[in-house]
Design a protein around this motif. Structure first.
Motif, PDB file in Angstrom:
ATOM      1  N   PHE A 168       0.862  -1.176   0.000  1.00 37.43           N
ATOM      2  CA  PHE A 168       0.000   0.000   0.000  1.00 37.43           C
ATOM      3  C   PHE A 168       0.900   1.227   0.000  1.00 37.43           C
ATOM      4  CE2 PHE A 168      -2.752   3.226   1.847  1.00 37.43           C
ATOM      5  CZ  PHE A 168      -3.951   2.988   1.210  1.00 37.43           C
ATOM      6  N   GLY A 169       0.791   2.041  -1.031  1.00 39.57           N
ATOM      7  CA  GLY A 169       1.680   3.187  -1.162  1.00 39.57           C
ATOM      8  C   GLY A 169       0.948   4.448  -1.537  1.00 39.57           C
ATOM      9  N   PRO A 170       1.704   5.492  -1.920  1.00 42.31           N
ATOM     10  CA  PRO A 170       1.098   6.791  -2.255  1.00 42.31           C
ATOM     11  C   PRO A 170       0.030   6.695  -3.345  1.00 42.31           C
ATOM     12  CG  PRO A 170       3.466   7.014  -2.073  1.00 42.31           C
ATOM     13  CD  PRO A 170       3.156   5.547  -1.976  1.00 42.31           C
ATOM     14  N   ARG A 171       0.251   5.855  -4.343  1.00 38.75           N
ATOM     15  CA  ARG A 171      -0.746   5.694  -5.409  1.00 38.75           C
ATOM     16  C   ARG A 171      -2.054   5.143  -4.837  1.00 38.75           C
ATOM     17  NH1 ARG A 171      -2.461   1.623  -8.789  1.00 38.75           N
ATOM     18  NH2 ARG A 171      -3.273   2.330 -10.782  1.00 38.75           N
ATOM     19  N   ASP A 172      -1.937   4.195  -3.916  1.00 37.59           N
ATOM     20  CA  ASP A 172      -3.132   3.624  -3.285  1.00 37.59           C
ATOM     21  C   ASP A 172      -3.857   4.666  -2.427  1.00 37.59           C
ATOM     22  OD1 ASP A 172      -2.780   0.910  -4.295  1.00 37.59           O
ATOM     23  OD2 ASP A 172      -1.042   0.865  -2.954  1.00 37.59           O
ATOM     24  N   LEU A 173      -3.080   5.521  -1.742  1.00 41.14           N
ATOM     25  CA  LEU A 173      -3.693   6.603  -0.973  1.00 41.14           C
ATOM     26  C   LEU A 173      -4.494   7.510  -1.898  1.00 41.14           C
ATOM     27  CD1 LEU A 173      -0.860   7.757   1.455  1.00 41.14           C
ATOM     28  CD2 LEU A 173      -3.003   6.632   2.055  1.00 41.14           C
ATOM     29  N   PHE A 174      -3.891   7.859  -3.017  1.00 45.09           N
ATOM     30  CA  PHE A 174      -4.553   8.713  -3.987  1.00 45.09           C
ATOM     31  C   PHE A 174      -5.819   8.049  -4.520  1.00 45.09           C
ATOM     32  CE2 PHE A 174      -5.260  10.042  -8.379  1.00 45.09           C
ATOM     33  CZ  PHE A 174      -5.414  11.407  -8.210  1.00 45.09           C
ATOM     34  N   LEU A 175      -5.720   6.761  -4.864  1.00 43.22           N
ATOM     35  CA  LEU A 175      -6.877   6.052  -5.413  1.00 43.22           C
ATOM     36  C   LEU A 175      -8.001   5.930  -4.395  1.00 43.22           C
ATOM     37  CD1 LEU A 175      -5.135   3.231  -7.465  1.00 43.22           C
ATOM     38  CD2 LEU A 175      -6.297   5.265  -8.356  1.00 43.22           C
ATOM     39  N   SER A 176      -7.659   5.664  -3.151  1.00 42.86           N
ATOM     40  CA  SER A 176      -8.676   5.532  -2.115  1.00 42.86           C
ATOM     41  C   SER A 176      -9.363   6.867  -1.858  1.00 42.86           C
ATOM     42  CB  SER A 176      -8.043   4.992  -0.836  1.00 42.86           C
ATOM     43  OG  SER A 176      -9.026   4.792   0.140  1.00 42.86           O
TER      44      SER A 176
ATOM     45  N   ARG B 211     -19.731  12.445  -4.544  1.00 42.82           N
ATOM     46  CA  ARG B 211     -20.397  13.213  -5.613  1.00 42.82           C
ATOM     47  C   ARG B 211     -21.752  12.616  -5.968  1.00 42.82           C
ATOM     48  NH1 ARG B 211     -18.734  17.376  -4.328  1.00 42.82           N
ATOM     49  NH2 ARG B 211     -18.253  16.021  -2.651  1.00 42.82           N
ATOM     50  N   VAL B 212     -21.935  11.330  -5.724  1.00 40.73           N
ATOM     51  CA  VAL B 212     -23.218  10.684  -6.027  1.00 40.73           C
ATOM     52  C   VAL B 212     -24.013  10.396  -4.748  1.00 40.73           C
ATOM     53  CG1 VAL B 212     -22.474   9.751  -8.242  1.00 40.73           C
ATOM     54  CG2 VAL B 212     -22.159   8.371  -6.174  1.00 40.73           C
ATOM     55  N   GLY B 213     -23.602  11.034  -3.647  1.00 42.70           N
ATOM     56  CA  GLY B 213     -24.364  10.942  -2.412  1.00 42.70           C
ATOM     57  C   GLY B 213     -24.138   9.690  -1.588  1.00 42.70           C
ATOM     58  N   ARG B 214     -23.125   8.919  -1.910  1.00 42.13           N
ATOM     59  CA  ARG B 214     -22.853   7.681  -1.165  1.00 42.13           C
ATOM     60  C   ARG B 214     -21.813   7.962  -0.073  1.00 42.13           C
ATOM     61  NH1 ARG B 214     -22.043   3.450  -5.990  1.00 42.13           N
ATOM     62  NH2 ARG B 214     -21.388   2.133  -4.254  1.00 42.13           N
ATOM     63  N   TYR B 215     -22.240   8.773   0.891  1.00 38.92           N
ATOM     64  CA  TYR B 215     -21.317   9.284   1.892  1.00 38.92           C
ATOM     65  C   TYR B 215     -20.772   8.215   2.828  1.00 38.92           C
ATOM     66  CZ  TYR B 215     -22.134  14.043   0.412  1.00 38.92           C
ATOM     67  OH  TYR B 215     -22.186  15.199  -0.320  1.00 38.92           O
ATOM     68  N   ARG B 216     -21.558   7.222   3.164  1.00 41.79           N
ATOM     69  CA  ARG B 216     -21.064   6.172   4.059  1.00 41.79           C
ATOM     70  C   ARG B 216     -19.866   5.468   3.424  1.00 41.79           C
ATOM     71  NH1 ARG B 216     -25.286   2.034   5.302  1.00 41.79           N
ATOM     72  NH2 ARG B 216     -26.333   3.938   5.866  1.00 41.79           N
ATOM     73  N   GLU B 217     -19.996   5.106   2.161  1.00 37.05           N
ATOM     74  CA  GLU B 217     -18.889   4.461   1.451  1.00 37.05           C
ATOM     75  C   GLU B 217     -17.735   5.440   1.233  1.00 37.05           C
ATOM     76  OE1 GLU B 217     -20.439   1.660  -1.848  1.00 37.05           O
ATOM     77  OE2 GLU B 217     -22.064   3.072  -1.375  1.00 37.05           O
ATOM     78  N   ALA B 218     -18.067   6.681   0.985  1.00 40.01           N
ATOM     79  CA  ALA B 218     -17.036   7.702   0.790  1.00 40.01           C
ATOM     80  C   ALA B 218     -16.189   7.836   2.055  1.00 40.01           C
ATOM     81  CB  ALA B 218     -17.669   9.035   0.432  1.00 40.01           C
ATOM     82  N   LEU B 219     -16.850   7.865   3.201  1.00 38.73           N
ATOM     83  CA  LEU B 219     -16.124   7.981   4.465  1.00 38.73           C
ATOM     84  C   LEU B 219     -15.286   6.741   4.752  1.00 38.73           C
ATOM     85  CD1 LEU B 219     -18.852   9.805   6.548  1.00 38.73           C
ATOM     86  CD2 LEU B 219     -16.629  10.730   5.853  1.00 38.73           C
ATOM     87  N   GLN B 220     -15.773   5.585   4.349  1.00 37.50           N
ATOM     88  CA  GLN B 220     -14.973   4.360   4.504  1.00 37.50           C
ATOM     89  C   GLN B 220     -13.698   4.451   3.676  1.00 37.50           C
ATOM     90  OE1 GLN B 220     -17.856   1.387   3.411  1.00 37.50           O
ATOM     91  NE2 GLN B 220     -18.662   1.204   5.486  1.00 37.50           N
TER      92      GLN B 220
ATOM     93  N   SER C 163      -7.236  13.790   5.048  1.00 38.33           N
ATOM     94  CA  SER C 163      -8.371  12.924   5.397  1.00 38.33           C
ATOM     95  C   SER C 163      -9.363  13.654   6.290  1.00 38.33           C
ATOM     96  CB  SER C 163      -7.868  11.655   6.087  1.00 38.33           C
ATOM     97  OG  SER C 163      -7.076  10.896   5.207  1.00 38.33           O
ATOM     98  N   HIS C 164      -8.849  14.364   7.286  1.00 37.12           N
ATOM     99  CA  HIS C 164      -9.740  15.123   8.180  1.00 37.12           C
ATOM    100  C   HIS C 164     -10.460  16.236   7.414  1.00 37.12           C
ATOM    101  CE1 HIS C 164      -8.552  13.031  11.777  1.00 37.12           C
ATOM    102  NE2 HIS C 164      -7.274  13.370  11.636  1.00 37.12           N
ATOM    103  N   ILE C 165      -9.730  16.928   6.558  1.00 33.06           N
ATOM    104  CA  ILE C 165     -10.330  18.008   5.765  1.00 33.06           C
ATOM    105  C   ILE C 165     -11.404  17.440   4.833  1.00 33.06           C
ATOM    106  CG2 ILE C 165      -9.888  19.652   3.891  1.00 33.06           C
ATOM    107  CD1 ILE C 165      -8.991  20.800   6.524  1.00 33.06           C
ATOM    108  N   THR C 166     -11.115  16.300   4.231  1.00 30.91           N
ATOM    109  CA  THR C 166     -12.097  15.676   3.335  1.00 30.91           C
ATOM    110  C   THR C 166     -13.379  15.353   4.088  1.00 30.91           C
ATOM    111  OG1 THR C 166     -10.335  14.788   1.937  1.00 30.91           O
ATOM    112  CG2 THR C 166     -12.501  13.751   1.751  1.00 30.91           C
ATOM    113  N   ARG C 167     -13.236  14.830   5.289  1.00 31.33           N
ATOM    114  CA  ARG C 167     -14.428  14.554   6.104  1.00 31.33           C
ATOM    115  C   ARG C 167     -15.191  15.844   6.404  1.00 31.33           C
ATOM    116  NH1 ARG C 167     -10.666  11.291   8.742  1.00 31.33           N
ATOM    117  NH2 ARG C 167     -11.001   9.078   8.360  1.00 31.33           N
ATOM    118  N   ALA C 168     -14.453  16.924   6.670  1.00 29.24           N
ATOM    119  CA  ALA C 168     -15.103  18.214   6.942  1.00 29.24           C
ATOM    120  C   ALA C 168     -15.866  18.699   5.713  1.00 29.24           C
ATOM    121  CB  ALA C 168     -14.063  19.251   7.378  1.00 29.24           C
ATOM    122  N   VAL C 169     -15.279  18.518   4.537  1.00 25.67           N
ATOM    123  CA  VAL C 169     -15.962  18.906   3.296  1.00 25.67           C
ATOM    124  C   VAL C 169     -17.261  18.120   3.146  1.00 25.67           C
ATOM    125  CG1 VAL C 169     -15.817  18.812   0.765  1.00 25.67           C
ATOM    126  CG2 VAL C 169     -13.878  19.665   2.090  1.00 25.67           C
ATOM    127  N   PHE C 170     -17.178  16.809   3.369  1.00 25.03           N
ATOM    128  CA  PHE C 170     -18.380  15.979   3.254  1.00 25.03           C
ATOM    129  C   PHE C 170     -19.444  16.427   4.253  1.00 25.03           C
ATOM    130  CE2 PHE C 170     -15.838  12.016   1.663  1.00 25.03           C
ATOM    131  CZ  PHE C 170     -15.550  12.675   0.482  1.00 25.03           C
TER     132      PHE C 170
END
Length: 186
Positions: free
Chosen positions: A10-18, A27-36, A57-64
């Motif tokens: 698991f590396g930087p590319r995987d972080l980016f993909l996740s 973007r499609v309203g699937r916030y539970r999966e997005a947060l996972q 990660s924390h900022i992304t959660r705040a955006v959501f």
């Protein structure tokens, strides 16, 4: 996504993909999966010692949370981001501070706490870098949010327009976290 984190490579590319997966799911309203997906990114960032990834990660959660108009959760996630930002060099922390001011200020303005929103705007004006297209955009976006809360729609329109870059910011998605594109024009 959870199998990514247990994979030994698991590396930087995987972080980016996740993180990208989480962003797209939101973007499609699937916030539970997005947060996972964001949880997976954060775990990977922690395992790699990437303070920037943890902050993102924390900022992304705040955006959501802001997208769902849950300002109490925005505050929780921004507090965690602020704590994690202490692990970053000051030069890298500034962009997170400006974005945090925008997110918190948008909540404050939207909930009628104009004094608090104006304080956030004052802080953003002090720390933002005029050479950073994103920071300029975010600072002006916060000006627009405050002006809208004051029902000064002409001022709001001018503020939003003032922050709009003269060209598309496609570079935003290259080498940074998707949460940085909040209020960006790509």
């Amino acid at each position: 996504t959870s199998e990514l984190i247990t994979h030994p490579t698991f590396g930087p590319r995987d972080l980016f993909l996740s993180t990208t997966r989480g962003f797209l799911l939101s973007r499609v309203g699937r916030y539970r999966e997005a947060l996972q997906a964001v949880d997976v990114s954060q775990k990977g960032a922690e395992d790699q010692g990437s303070a920037e990834g943890v902050v993102a990660s924390h900022i992304t959660r705040a955006v959501f949370a802001l997208e769902r108009r849950d300002c109490a959760r925005v505050a929780v996630h921004l507090a965690a981001a602020e704590q994690a930002t202490k692990e970053l060099p000051a030069l890298h922390a500034v962009r997170w501070q400006v974005l945090g001011d925008l997110l918190a200020g948008a909540c404050d303005a939207g909930e009628g706490r104009l004094g608090a929103a104006q304080q956030r705007l004052g802080h953003a004006r002090q720390v933002y870098r005029s050479t950073s297209l994103l920071e300029v955009w975010w600072m002006h976006a916060l000006e627009g949010e405050v002006a809208m809360a004051q029902r000064d729609f002409d001022k709001a329109a001018r503020a939003f327009l003032a922050g709009e870059p003269t060209r598309k910011m496609f570079v935003v998605l290259q080498g940074t976290r998707e949460s940085l594109t909040f209020y960006a024009n790509n």
